[in-house]
Design a protein around this motif. Structure first.
Motif, PDB file in Angstrom:
ATOM      1  N   HIS A 156     -15.766 -25.134  37.757  1.00 27.76           N
ATOM      2  CA  HIS A 156     -14.622 -24.458  37.140  1.00 27.76           C
ATOM      3  C   HIS A 156     -13.860 -23.538  38.098  1.00 27.76           C
ATOM      4  O   HIS A 156     -13.066 -22.717  37.656  1.00 27.76           O
ATOM      5  CB  HIS A 156     -15.097 -23.642  35.931  1.00 27.76           C
ATOM      6  N   TYR A 157     -14.101 -23.634  39.394  1.00 29.89           N
ATOM      7  CA  TYR A 157     -13.495 -22.703  40.346  1.00 29.89           C
ATOM      8  C   TYR A 157     -11.972 -22.726  40.337  1.00 29.89           C
ATOM      9  O   TYR A 157     -11.338 -21.765  40.731  1.00 29.89           O
ATOM     10  CB  TYR A 157     -14.016 -22.950  41.768  1.00 29.89           C
ATOM     11  N   GLN A 158     -11.382 -23.804  39.879  1.00 30.90           N
ATOM     12  CA  GLN A 158      -9.923 -23.899  39.845  1.00 30.90           C
ATOM     13  C   GLN A 158      -9.310 -23.102  38.693  1.00 30.90           C
ATOM     14  O   GLN A 158      -8.112 -22.909  38.640  1.00 30.90           O
ATOM     15  CB  GLN A 158      -9.489 -25.361  39.747  1.00 30.90           C
ATOM     16  N   HIS A 159     -10.141 -22.632  37.803  1.00 31.03           N
ATOM     17  CA  HIS A 159      -9.689 -21.892  36.638  1.00 31.03           C
ATOM     18  C   HIS A 159      -9.990 -20.406  36.786  1.00 31.03           C
ATOM     19  O   HIS A 159     -10.724 -19.997  37.688  1.00 31.03           O
ATOM     20  CB  HIS A 159     -10.368 -22.433  35.374  1.00 31.03           C
ATOM     21  N   GLU A 160      -9.479 -19.639  35.875  1.00 32.35           N
ATOM     22  CA  GLU A 160      -9.757 -18.191  35.847  1.00 32.35           C
ATOM     23  C   GLU A 160     -11.247 -17.992  35.585  1.00 32.35           C
ATOM     24  O   GLU A 160     -11.790 -18.514  34.625  1.00 32.35           O
ATOM     25  CB  GLU A 160      -8.921 -17.551  34.731  1.00 32.35           C
ATOM     26  N   LEU A 161     -11.899 -17.248  36.461  1.00 34.46           N
ATOM     27  CA  LEU A 161     -13.317 -16.967  36.301  1.00 34.46           C
ATOM     28  C   LEU A 161     -13.542 -15.464  36.320  1.00 34.46           C
ATOM     29  O   LEU A 161     -12.896 -14.756  37.077  1.00 34.46           O
ATOM     30  CB  LEU A 161     -14.132 -17.590  37.441  1.00 34.46           C
ATOM     31  N   SER A 162     -14.466 -15.015  35.507  1.00 36.00           N
ATOM     32  CA  SER A 162     -14.820 -13.602  35.505  1.00 36.00           C
ATOM     33  C   SER A 162     -16.308 -13.481  35.174  1.00 36.00           C
ATOM     34  O   SER A 162     -16.910 -14.399  34.611  1.00 36.00           O
ATOM     35  CB  SER A 162     -13.998 -12.832  34.469  1.00 36.00           C
ATOM     36  N   LEU A 163     -16.846 -12.351  35.521  1.00 33.42           N
ATOM     37  CA  LEU A 163     -18.247 -12.065  35.217  1.00 33.42           C
ATOM     38  C   LEU A 163     -18.492 -12.200  33.715  1.00 33.42           C
ATOM     39  O   LEU A 163     -19.454 -12.840  33.283  1.00 33.42           O
ATOM     40  CB  LEU A 163     -18.607 -10.652  35.700  1.00 33.42           C
ATOM     41  N   LYS A 186     -16.792 -13.888  31.418  1.00 34.99           N
ATOM     42  CA  LYS A 186     -16.661 -15.261  30.936  1.00 34.99           C
ATOM     43  C   LYS A 186     -17.885 -16.099  31.299  1.00 34.99           C
ATOM     44  O   LYS A 186     -18.411 -16.836  30.474  1.00 34.99           O
ATOM     45  CB  LYS A 186     -15.401 -15.889  31.514  1.00 34.99           C
ATOM     46  N   ILE A 187     -18.342 -15.966  32.530  1.00 39.45           N
ATOM     47  CA  ILE A 187     -19.498 -16.751  32.971  1.00 39.45           C
ATOM     48  C   ILE A 187     -20.757 -16.298  32.239  1.00 39.45           C
ATOM     49  O   ILE A 187     -21.560 -17.128  31.802  1.00 39.45           O
ATOM     50  CB  ILE A 187     -19.661 -16.669  34.500  1.00 39.45           C
ATOM     51  N   ALA A 188     -20.934 -14.994  32.068  1.00 43.70           N
ATOM     52  CA  ALA A 188     -22.092 -14.474  31.331  1.00 43.70           C
ATOM     53  C   ALA A 188     -22.104 -15.013  29.900  1.00 43.70           C
ATOM     54  O   ALA A 188     -23.163 -15.409  29.387  1.00 43.70           O
ATOM     55  CB  ALA A 188     -22.070 -12.949  31.331  1.00 43.70           C
ATOM     56  N   GLU A 189     -20.937 -15.047  29.295  1.00 49.34           N
ATOM     57  CA  GLU A 189     -20.837 -15.577  27.932  1.00 49.34           C
ATOM     58  C   GLU A 189     -21.215 -17.061  27.900  1.00 49.34           C
ATOM     59  O   GLU A 189     -21.925 -17.509  27.003  1.00 49.34           O
ATOM     60  CB  GLU A 189     -19.409 -15.384  27.407  1.00 49.34           C
ATOM     61  N   GLU A 190     -20.753 -17.815  28.893  1.00 52.55           N
ATOM     62  CA  GLU A 190     -21.046 -19.250  28.953  1.00 52.55           C
ATOM     63  C   GLU A 190     -22.543 -19.537  29.064  1.00 52.55           C
ATOM     64  O   GLU A 190     -23.026 -20.506  28.502  1.00 52.55           O
ATOM     65  CB  GLU A 190     -20.324 -19.898  30.140  1.00 52.55           C
ATOM     66  N   ILE A 191     -23.246 -18.714  29.819  1.00 57.80           N
ATOM     67  CA  ILE A 191     -24.675 -18.979  29.992  1.00 57.80           C
ATOM     68  C   ILE A 191     -25.546 -18.097  29.093  1.00 57.80           C
ATOM     69  O   ILE A 191     -26.756 -18.125  29.198  1.00 57.80           O
ATOM     70  CB  ILE A 191     -25.115 -18.893  31.467  1.00 57.80           C
ATOM     71  N   ASN A 192     -24.884 -17.319  28.250  1.00 55.58           N
ATOM     72  CA  ASN A 192     -25.565 -16.576  27.193  1.00 55.58           C
ATOM     73  C   ASN A 192     -26.453 -15.432  27.683  1.00 55.58           C
ATOM     74  O   ASN A 192     -27.589 -15.286  27.214  1.00 55.58           O
ATOM     75  CB  ASN A 192     -26.367 -17.534  26.323  1.00 55.58           C
ATOM     76  N   ILE A 193     -25.942 -14.631  28.630  1.00 55.77           N
ATOM     77  CA  ILE A 193     -26.624 -13.410  29.044  1.00 55.77           C
ATOM     78  C   ILE A 193     -25.595 -12.299  29.164  1.00 55.77           C
ATOM     79  O   ILE A 193     -24.395 -12.557  29.148  1.00 55.77           O
ATOM     80  CB  ILE A 193     -27.419 -13.571  30.369  1.00 55.77           C
ATOM     81  N   SER A 201     -18.274 -12.100  42.205  1.00 58.56           N
ATOM     82  CA  SER A 201     -16.863 -12.272  42.571  1.00 58.56           C
ATOM     83  C   SER A 201     -16.718 -12.638  44.045  1.00 58.56           C
ATOM     84  O   SER A 201     -15.878 -13.459  44.413  1.00 58.56           O
ATOM     85  CB  SER A 201     -16.035 -11.041  42.216  1.00 58.56           C
ATOM     86  N   LYS A 202     -17.555 -12.072  44.899  1.00 57.72           N
ATOM     87  CA  LYS A 202     -17.516 -12.433  46.325  1.00 57.72           C
ATOM     88  C   LYS A 202     -17.945 -13.887  46.506  1.00 57.72           C
ATOM     89  O   LYS A 202     -17.362 -14.628  47.301  1.00 57.72           O
ATOM     90  CB  LYS A 202     -18.393 -11.505  47.152  1.00 57.72           C
ATOM     91  N   PHE A 203     -18.973 -14.303  45.774  1.00 53.34           N
ATOM     92  CA  PHE A 203     -19.431 -15.689  45.842  1.00 53.34           C
ATOM     93  C   PHE A 203     -18.313 -16.645  45.448  1.00 53.34           C
ATOM     94  O   PHE A 203     -18.074 -17.652  46.122  1.00 53.34           O
ATOM     95  CB  PHE A 203     -20.651 -15.883  44.935  1.00 53.34           C
ATOM     96  N   ILE A 204     -17.625 -16.324  44.363  1.00 51.66           N
ATOM     97  CA  ILE A 204     -16.525 -17.174  43.887  1.00 51.66           C
ATOM     98  C   ILE A 204     -15.419 -17.234  44.942  1.00 51.66           C
ATOM     99  O   ILE A 204     -14.907 -18.313  45.264  1.00 51.66           O
ATOM    100  CB  ILE A 204     -15.977 -16.671  42.542  1.00 51.66           C
ATOM    101  N   LYS A 205     -15.057 -16.081  45.490  1.00 50.37           N
ATOM    102  CA  LYS A 205     -13.993 -16.040  46.497  1.00 50.37           C
ATOM    103  C   LYS A 205     -14.381 -16.858  47.732  1.00 50.37           C
ATOM    104  O   LYS A 205     -13.576 -17.639  48.240  1.00 50.37           O
ATOM    105  CB  LYS A 205     -13.686 -14.595  46.874  1.00 50.37           C
ATOM    106  N   GLU A 206     -15.619 -16.705  48.194  1.00 46.66           N
ATOM    107  CA  GLU A 206     -16.084 -17.465  49.359  1.00 46.66           C
ATOM    108  C   GLU A 206     -16.052 -18.968  49.080  1.00 46.66           C
ATOM    109  O   GLU A 206     -15.655 -19.759  49.936  1.00 46.66           O
ATOM    110  CB  GLU A 206     -17.503 -17.042  49.742  1.00 46.66           C
ATOM    111  N   PHE A 207     -16.493 -19.357  47.894  1.00 51.77           N
ATOM    112  CA  PHE A 207     -16.482 -20.775  47.536  1.00 51.77           C
ATOM    113  C   PHE A 207     -15.052 -21.308  47.528  1.00 51.77           C
ATOM    114  O   PHE A 207     -14.776 -22.374  48.092  1.00 51.77           O
ATOM    115  CB  PHE A 207     -17.156 -21.005  46.178  1.00 51.77           C
ATOM    116  N   ARG A 208     -14.147 -20.563  46.921  1.00 49.68           N
ATOM    117  CA  ARG A 208     -12.748 -20.984  46.871  1.00 49.68           C
ATOM    118  C   ARG A 208     -12.143 -21.085  48.270  1.00 49.68           C
ATOM    119  O   ARG A 208     -11.401 -22.024  48.565  1.00 49.68           O
ATOM    120  CB  ARG A 208     -11.934 -20.012  46.019  1.00 49.68           C
ATOM    121  N   LEU A 209     -12.443 -20.127  49.130  1.00 51.55           N
ATOM    122  CA  LEU A 209     -11.928 -20.169  50.503  1.00 51.55           C
ATOM    123  C   LEU A 209     -12.461 -21.387  51.249  1.00 51.55           C
ATOM    124  O   LEU A 209     -11.720 -22.041  51.993  1.00 51.55           O
ATOM    125  CB  LEU A 209     -12.284 -18.879  51.253  1.00 51.55           C
TER     126      LEU A 209
END
Length: 103
Positions: free
Chosen positions: A11-18, A20-27, A45-53
């Motif tokens: 989902h990296y091409q979409h808006e991601l946030s802590l 939203k992801i926590a809600e998706e995995i239920n924690i 957030s750093k992990f997401i940015k690095e992956f996107r870069l």
């Protein structure tokens, strides 16, 4: 953490946030943040940015798409932010990176 990474990879091409992801995995976001830093040694957030870069770098290397298209495909909503972030991380602009590959 494996679920979180998989979610980011898919989902990296979409808006991601802590949250939203926590809600998706239920924690809770707090627990996710603490666990991610403990396991990965960096914040989510750093992990997401690095992956996107790194996705952007791959697109610059393997396609002739315009930098604006690549920034969007890599999940950056703001083209100027993408260029600034790319330059900070790799010490060159995306255009200069692409040119350096052709030398």
């Amino acid at each position: 953490i494996r679920e979180v990474k998989e979610y980011v990879f898919n989902h990296y091409q979409h808006e991601l946030s802590l949250d939203k992801i926590a809600e998706e995995i239920n924690i809770t976001p707090k627990y996710l943040s603490e666990l991610f830093i403990k396991e990965e040694g960096m914040g989510l957030s750093k992990f997401i940015k690095e992956f996107r870069l790194n996705q952007a770098k791959e697109l610059l290397r393997t396609t002739n798409k315009r930098v604006t298209e690549i920034s969007q495909e890599a999940g950056f909503n703001n083209h100027s932010y993408f260029i600034k972030t790319f330059r900070e991380r790799f010490d060159m602009t995306p255009d200069n990176y692409r040119k350096s590959l052709k030398r």
